[in-house]
Design a protein around this motif. Sequence first.
Motif, PDB file in Angstrom:
ATOM      1  N   LEU A 112       0.845  -1.189   0.000  1.00 14.47           N
ATOM      2  CA  LEU A 112       0.000   0.000   0.000  1.00 14.47           C
ATOM      3  C   LEU A 112       0.881   1.240   0.000  1.00 14.47           C
ATOM      4  CD1 LEU A 112      -2.653  -1.073   2.647  1.00 14.47           C
ATOM      5  CD2 LEU A 112      -2.981  -0.852   0.205  1.00 14.47           C
ATOM      6  N   PRO A 113       0.438   2.284  -0.640  1.00 15.16           N
ATOM      7  CA  PRO A 113       1.225   3.512  -0.609  1.00 15.16           C
ATOM      8  C   PRO A 113       1.179   4.147   0.789  1.00 15.16           C
ATOM      9  CG  PRO A 113      -0.853   3.879  -1.745  1.00 15.16           C
ATOM     10  CD  PRO A 113      -0.769   2.415  -1.444  1.00 15.16           C
TER      11      PRO A 113
ATOM     12  N   ARG B 200      -5.598   3.656   5.840  1.00 13.63           N
ATOM     13  CA  ARG B 200      -5.731   3.164   7.205  1.00 13.63           C
ATOM     14  C   ARG B 200      -4.967   1.879   7.456  1.00 13.63           C
ATOM     15  NH1 ARG B 200     -11.909   4.421   6.654  1.00 13.63           N
ATOM     16  NH2 ARG B 200     -11.858   6.651   7.024  1.00 13.63           N
ATOM     17  N   GLY B 201      -4.960   0.975   6.518  1.00 13.78           N
ATOM     18  CA  GLY B 201      -4.253  -0.279   6.702  1.00 13.78           C
ATOM     19  C   GLY B 201      -5.056  -1.286   7.516  1.00 13.78           C
ATOM     20  N   PRO B 202      -4.571  -2.535   7.622  1.00 14.42           N
ATOM     21  CA  PRO B 202      -5.338  -3.604   8.286  1.00 14.42           C
ATOM     22  C   PRO B 202      -5.504  -3.378   9.782  1.00 14.42           C
ATOM     23  CG  PRO B 202      -3.170  -4.396   7.631  1.00 14.42           C
ATOM     24  CD  PRO B 202      -3.314  -3.043   7.063  1.00 14.42           C
TER      25      PRO B 202
END
Length: 171
Positions: A158-159, A165-167
Motif C-alpha cells: 500500500l502507498p 488506514r491499513g489492516p
Amino acid sequence: MAGHYYSVPQALCRQQVEVRITHHTIEVFFKHQRVASHAVSTLQGAHTTVIDHLPKAHQKHLTWTPKRLLDWGASMGPATRAVVDWQLTHKPHPEQGYRACLGLLSLARRYTPERLEAACVRAIAIPSFTRQTVLSILKKGLDRAPLITAEDDTPDTLPTHANVRGPGYYH
C-alpha cells in the motif's frame, strides 16, 4: 414442403423457373430443361442443397472439416486453437462457425501466424472470442503491445499516506 428451401444451380439464382411437385419429388425446370431434382422434405426452415449447385469457392470450403479447422488452429498456436474451438461450438449453425474460422485463416495470411496467435491470446484475455475482436486487435496493433493482467496492475504494498488506514485500523 412449404417453408423448406431447395437449391438450383448458382447461375439460375434470381431467375424465374418452373417447378413440378409430386408427393415425393420436387423438380425444377429452366427453359423446359430439368435443372434440379430433390426429394420432398417436411422440415420447415431447413435447406436441401446439391453440392454441384454451389459456387466453386463454396464447394472448396466444404473440404474444411471441424477436425481440419482445429488442427489448423493448433498449428498457429494454443490460443488460436481455442478461438477456433469456440467458433465451432458457440455459433447457432455450423456453417457460421466455419465461416468465422475461415475468416481467421484469412487473417493469418493477411497478417502473420505469429500476430494472429498474439491477437487470439489478447482476445481470450478480454474475453471475446469473435473474429471481429481478433481483427480489431490486429488492425490497432494491440497484438504487439504487452498484455497487462490483473496481477500486474495490483501494487505489492500500500502507498504511504495519511488517509490509508491499513489492516490495523479494522481490529
